[in-house]
Design a protein around this motif. Sequence first.
Motif, PDB file in Angstrom:
ATOM      1  N   LYS A  16      -2.269  84.753 -42.616  1.00  0.00           N
ATOM      2  CA  LYS A  16      -1.894  84.988 -41.216  1.00  0.00           C
ATOM      3  C   LYS A  16      -2.520  83.953 -40.298  1.00  0.00           C
ATOM      4  CE  LYS A  16      -0.493  89.705 -41.674  1.00  0.00           C
ATOM      5  NZ  LYS A  16      -1.058  91.003 -42.054  1.00  0.00           N
ATOM      6  N   ALA A  17      -3.805  83.626 -40.530  1.00  0.00           N
ATOM      7  CA  ALA A  17      -4.468  82.605 -39.714  1.00  0.00           C
ATOM      8  C   ALA A  17      -3.772  81.256 -39.915  1.00  0.00           C
ATOM      9  CB  ALA A  17      -5.937  82.509 -40.102  1.00  0.00           C
ATOM     10  N   LEU A  18      -3.401  80.998 -41.158  1.00  0.00           N
ATOM     11  CA  LEU A  18      -2.739  79.727 -41.485  1.00  0.00           C
ATOM     12  C   LEU A  18      -1.389  79.635 -40.777  1.00  0.00           C
ATOM     13  CD1 LEU A  18      -2.828  77.157 -43.213  1.00  0.00           C
ATOM     14  CD2 LEU A  18      -1.764  78.453 -45.066  1.00  0.00           C
ATOM     15  N   GLN A  19      -0.651  80.747 -40.791  1.00  0.00           N
ATOM     16  CA  GLN A  19       0.663  80.742 -40.160  1.00  0.00           C
ATOM     17  C   GLN A  19       0.541  80.459 -38.657  1.00  0.00           C
ATOM     18  OE1 GLN A  19       3.411  83.657 -41.479  1.00  0.00           O
ATOM     19  NE2 GLN A  19       4.927  83.198 -39.924  1.00  0.00           N
ATOM     20  N   ALA A  20      -0.457  81.091 -38.035  1.00  0.00           N
ATOM     21  CA  ALA A  20      -0.669  80.870 -36.599  1.00  0.00           C
ATOM     22  C   ALA A  20      -0.981  79.398 -36.353  1.00  0.00           C
ATOM     23  CB  ALA A  20      -1.797  81.761 -36.098  1.00  0.00           C
ATOM     24  N   PHE A  21      -1.781  78.830 -37.283  1.00  0.00           N
ATOM     25  CA  PHE A  21      -2.222  77.448 -37.095  1.00  0.00           C
ATOM     26  C   PHE A  21      -1.089  76.438 -37.317  1.00  0.00           C
ATOM     27  CE2 PHE A  21      -4.251  73.626 -39.126  1.00  0.00           C
ATOM     28  CZ  PHE A  21      -4.760  73.084 -37.951  1.00  0.00           C
ATOM     29  N   VAL A  22      -0.344  76.566 -38.397  1.00  0.00           N
ATOM     30  CA  VAL A  22       0.651  75.521 -38.685  1.00  0.00           C
ATOM     31  C   VAL A  22       1.804  75.542 -37.688  1.00  0.00           C
ATOM     32  CG1 VAL A  22       0.152  75.351 -41.153  1.00  0.00           C
ATOM     33  CG2 VAL A  22       1.937  76.918 -40.378  1.00  0.00           C
ATOM     34  N   GLU A  23       1.880  76.617 -36.905  1.00  0.00           N
ATOM     35  CA  GLU A  23       2.943  76.635 -35.916  1.00  0.00           C
ATOM     36  C   GLU A  23       2.490  76.059 -34.561  1.00  0.00           C
ATOM     37  OE1 GLU A  23       4.426  80.652 -36.386  1.00  0.00           O
ATOM     38  OE2 GLU A  23       5.359  80.120 -38.303  1.00  0.00           O
ATOM     39  N   THR A  24       1.210  75.611 -34.467  1.00  0.00           N
ATOM     40  CA  THR A  24       0.746  74.921 -33.247  1.00  0.00           C
ATOM     41  C   THR A  24       0.967  73.421 -33.433  1.00  0.00           C
ATOM     42  OG1 THR A  24      -1.485  74.576 -34.122  1.00  0.00           O
ATOM     43  CG2 THR A  24      -1.107  76.634 -32.911  1.00  0.00           C
ATOM     44  N   PRO A  25       0.957  72.655 -32.306  1.00  0.00           N
ATOM     45  CA  PRO A  25       1.099  71.192 -32.420  1.00  0.00           C
ATOM     46  C   PRO A  25      -0.015  70.584 -33.271  1.00  0.00           C
ATOM     47  CG  PRO A  25       1.343  71.890 -30.130  1.00  0.00           C
ATOM     48  CD  PRO A  25       0.942  73.105 -30.904  1.00  0.00           C
ATOM     49  N   ASP A  26      -1.253  71.087 -33.122  1.00  0.00           N
ATOM     50  CA  ASP A  26      -2.358  70.600 -33.949  1.00  0.00           C
ATOM     51  C   ASP A  26      -2.048  70.782 -35.430  1.00  0.00           C
ATOM     52  OD1 ASP A  26      -4.040  69.592 -32.114  1.00  0.00           O
ATOM     53  OD2 ASP A  26      -5.403  71.329 -32.029  1.00  0.00           O
ATOM     54  N   GLY A  27      -1.558  71.964 -35.727  1.00  0.00           N
ATOM     55  CA  GLY A  27      -1.255  72.286 -37.125  1.00  0.00           C
ATOM     56  C   GLY A  27      -0.152  71.407 -37.664  1.00  0.00           C
ATOM     57  N   GLU A  28       0.898  71.251 -36.882  1.00  0.00           N
ATOM     58  CA  GLU A  28       2.027  70.426 -37.326  1.00  0.00           C
ATOM     59  C   GLU A  28       1.590  68.999 -37.590  1.00  0.00           C
ATOM     60  OE1 GLU A  28       5.479  70.594 -34.729  1.00  0.00           O
ATOM     61  OE2 GLU A  28       5.332  72.795 -34.719  1.00  0.00           O
ATOM     62  N   ASN A  29       0.771  68.443 -36.674  1.00  0.00           N
ATOM     63  CA  ASN A  29       0.334  67.060 -36.832  1.00  0.00           C
ATOM     64  C   ASN A  29      -0.615  66.902 -37.996  1.00  0.00           C
ATOM     65  OD1 ASN A  29       1.777  65.743 -34.787  1.00  0.00           O
ATOM     66  ND2 ASN A  29       0.470  66.748 -33.265  1.00  0.00           N
TER      67      ASN A  29
END
Lengths: 759, 268
Positions: free
Chosen positions: A629-642
């Motif tokens: 769940k934490a990972l999903q929240a993260f990869v959907e942010t611009p930081d995560g995507e980059n």
Amino acid sequence: MADFLLELLSEEIPARMQAKARADLERLFVAQLSDAGLKAGDVTVYSTPRRLALIANDLPDQTEAVSEEAKGPPEGAPDQAVDGFCRKNGVIRDQLEVRDVKGRATYFAVINKPGRATSDVLAEAIPAIIKAFPWPKSMRWGDASASTESLRWVRPLSGIVAILGDDLVACEIDGVTSGYETVGHRFHHEGPEKRGITIGNAGDYAEKLRACHVLVDQAERETIVREGAAKAASDGGLELVADEGLVIENAGLTEWPVPLLGGFDPAFLDVPEEVIQLTARVNQKYFICRDKNGKLAPNFICTANIDASDGGKAIVAGNEKVLAARLSDAKFFWELDQKTPLEDHAKKLSNIVFHEKLGTVADKVERVAKLAEWLVSLEGNGFYQSSPGDTLHGEVSEAARLCKADLVTEMVGEFPDLQGLMGGYYAEKQGKSEAVANAIRDHYKPVGQGDEVPTDPVTVAVSLADKLDTLVTFFSANMAPTGSKDPFALRRATLAVINLLTKNSIRIPLSEALIVPLTKMLEGGGDAKTVYTFNKGDKSDNRYVWIDELLVGSSNEGVAFRPSYDATLDQQRFKHLLLPSSFVGDLFDFFAERLKVQQREAGVRHDLIDAVFALGGEDDLVRLLARVKALQAFVETPDGENLLAGYKRASNILKKETTAGVDPEQSNSKSLSYTPEKAEKALIDALDAAQPNVTAAIAAEEFEKAMTALADLRAPIDQFFEDVTVNDSDADKREARLALLARFRAAVHQVADFSKIEG
Amino acid sequence: MEMGAGTFHPATTLKALGPDPWNAAFAQPCRRPTDGRYGENPNRLQHYYQYQVILKPSPPDIQQLYLDSLTAIGIDPMLHDIRFVEDDWESPTLGAWGLGWEVWCDGMEVTQFTYFQQMGGFDCKPVAGELTYGLERLAMYIQGVDNIYDLDYNGAGVTYGDIFLDNEKQMSEWNFEVANTETLFDLFNKAVGECENCLEAKLPIPAYEQAIKASHVFNLLQARGVISVQERASYMGRVRDLAKGSCEAYMTKNAEDWKLRHPKWSAA
């Protein structure tokens, strides 16, 4: 344009088959029409116990005329070729036309297909539909059955009505010919003089039947049953217990439904309500009622198929007698079962085979009990904790040992659906604690997606243990589900385990939990001989592995065992148990699959679950999901995507290098022999700073914090790729930079295997 | 001959095989040891009667014939609710199955109605229609009696209970508690041996009688509770082998004659 009526008259069609039969009739009919290039306006299908019917509106009188052209050989081709072409297209040579094709004179055949009369199409379609009809079970009958090639139908087919407009569509199949005649209600419309009804056309069909006490539209009969039953109840000052399944079934059993209210001796109300409801519903197809206080009333509603000459008095009296006999049997069982304590019933479980390879139900019960005790005494399980001697431990132990005892009671023998429930009642009557009685009653739950997930600690422990034991023992005996076949409902059991663990936030090491049932088998719980014989594999056969090897991890498939676990085992004891070598891996993958299916519905991405599973060693589902769940929240942010983009770039470079024979992982610790570039230095510093933070956050299970720490790497990795050439001509620089990328990748992998993440 | 149902009778099982037409009706006493209730249940007995009808090939108006038979014994279909409710039949012991209904009268099952599709593992060619009437149940209906033992047996004061109550009590006790199980096991093995003996001698009718005997002894052993779940399947398998073997022998013995009279007929 004309309307078409088709009625297929037969002896009584099982109620449960009618809905699908209507759909099949419509589908086959539409397909036959469309093959002929015809399309009807509306198509309506009906069923009663004795007939399937279809009305298609606005059928064209004939199919459209079609003109087709076929290109043949060039002019001057050998006669043989030209004659062949003519034969193939059903024309003679004189009819051929010669046209110019790219400067070459070529023969063409023009085939004019005139429109076919719709009635001719239908006359062929009807037997085809009947022959192709996919009844779940069909039969032969009568004189024709002297051959096994004779027509098959769900029950004997006795007549066909097929009328297009006002005209008969003449057809015949196996001696049954079409006509205008059908039959009315079996009893309301009987006697030799009025046996036949002549239908004029699709328009008068339903009304002519209605006049002969047949309501051909199932929806109308369903309404009568639904509303009539409700009215019969309210006329008696009661409230109907609605049951749409019964509505449909009774409508499928009647052509002229008449709901009637009956009663039974209130003395039978001592018997548990579920028993009364089940016997009324399943055996007799009756509705039940409640009184104004919501209590089960000593009444029922049956649905007759006639308007009886006495208003239904004899029918009600007859049905009351039948129900009384059934309830007196139930009451007899209820009282008889209570004369024997559950403990004594449980002893008889040693006579019931659970599965021929897996011993008796008594063996299973003993394993379940030991496993449940292990689960509740497991340190840090995050839910509840007990140790031998305390109340919880005692209740778990007792409930588990009695949970299957009701299988040998008379009541469950008669009504298998009441397993668990009856055990709960008997436990209560026997003075067991509420927790024990509840656990016995509910330990089969959750039965499917959407079923209530138990939360009572005793119930949860027994339910988990029961399902884990089933899963593990079947997998260990090489009986994992294959394809769509899952005869032991192992998928459902897995889903239940996942739901129990996640709903109650129970922390157990799954990999251990998957082995413990086997060790429990051998710790004297159950018949060790049974266990021994279920896998008499040969050790030289590499499909098998000794369980002791599995436990110390030498042959495990990516599953790490806690060191503390090995110490508790007497490994010698497991020397004689051979398991399929992929056992833990297969079972673990099976869990991962089910988890993905279950989480998909909750909006969790399956690739992220894969990314966390791929790290290996994570076998605590609660922790795993928190991380996902934490990972999903993260990869959907611009930081995560980059960061993901940077990761993929690094990973691609490393992949190439690894195949080229360089192993950057090995050169990671090498100290630099040159002054790093600014962006290179910045990435080293960022990693130095982030790595301990990520590690600490993960150890503390603060996954969001771990993601934040990772996010700090995003700018430096972007800059690194911007400014630094990895593939430098200086071999030292190149190697060091590859090592740096490998370190970056390792840092990211502390959180998840990003290579599994899509997008 | 003791048997669990009229279907077991050779006039049903064996006569369902082959191409010859066959119409028969007979009352069949049935014994189901585990159904015994020591005479204490108003409608469950270990010994009761079926009226067994078999019509081969099944006539097109068989349902109407059946309904007319109910009317003939005094059940008015405008007063009582007669229904054909799905009930498929399968007998693993006979290697047989069929489709049909249980016939309900006001919610009570009074007849089993089956179109035999296979018997002894052979396709029925042609199919026979089987009607099995529950005689006591129908009698209770017609006489308006709630307890089977209160049925008027002869119209002269003798009740069903006068004749059968002691029988039920004693037989229940014997079935469940007294029957010597060693003797029963011995009887079972002897029946199996004799069936095999008959099969060797190509005598399907006596072979089949021994199969029925073995089947009933097996039921008695079940009632005595001495056959474990594990063993149950193997005993049933042995009975099935005997029954199927008898059917096969019956087919073989008659095949030539049948083919002579019905040139199109073949066993397969």
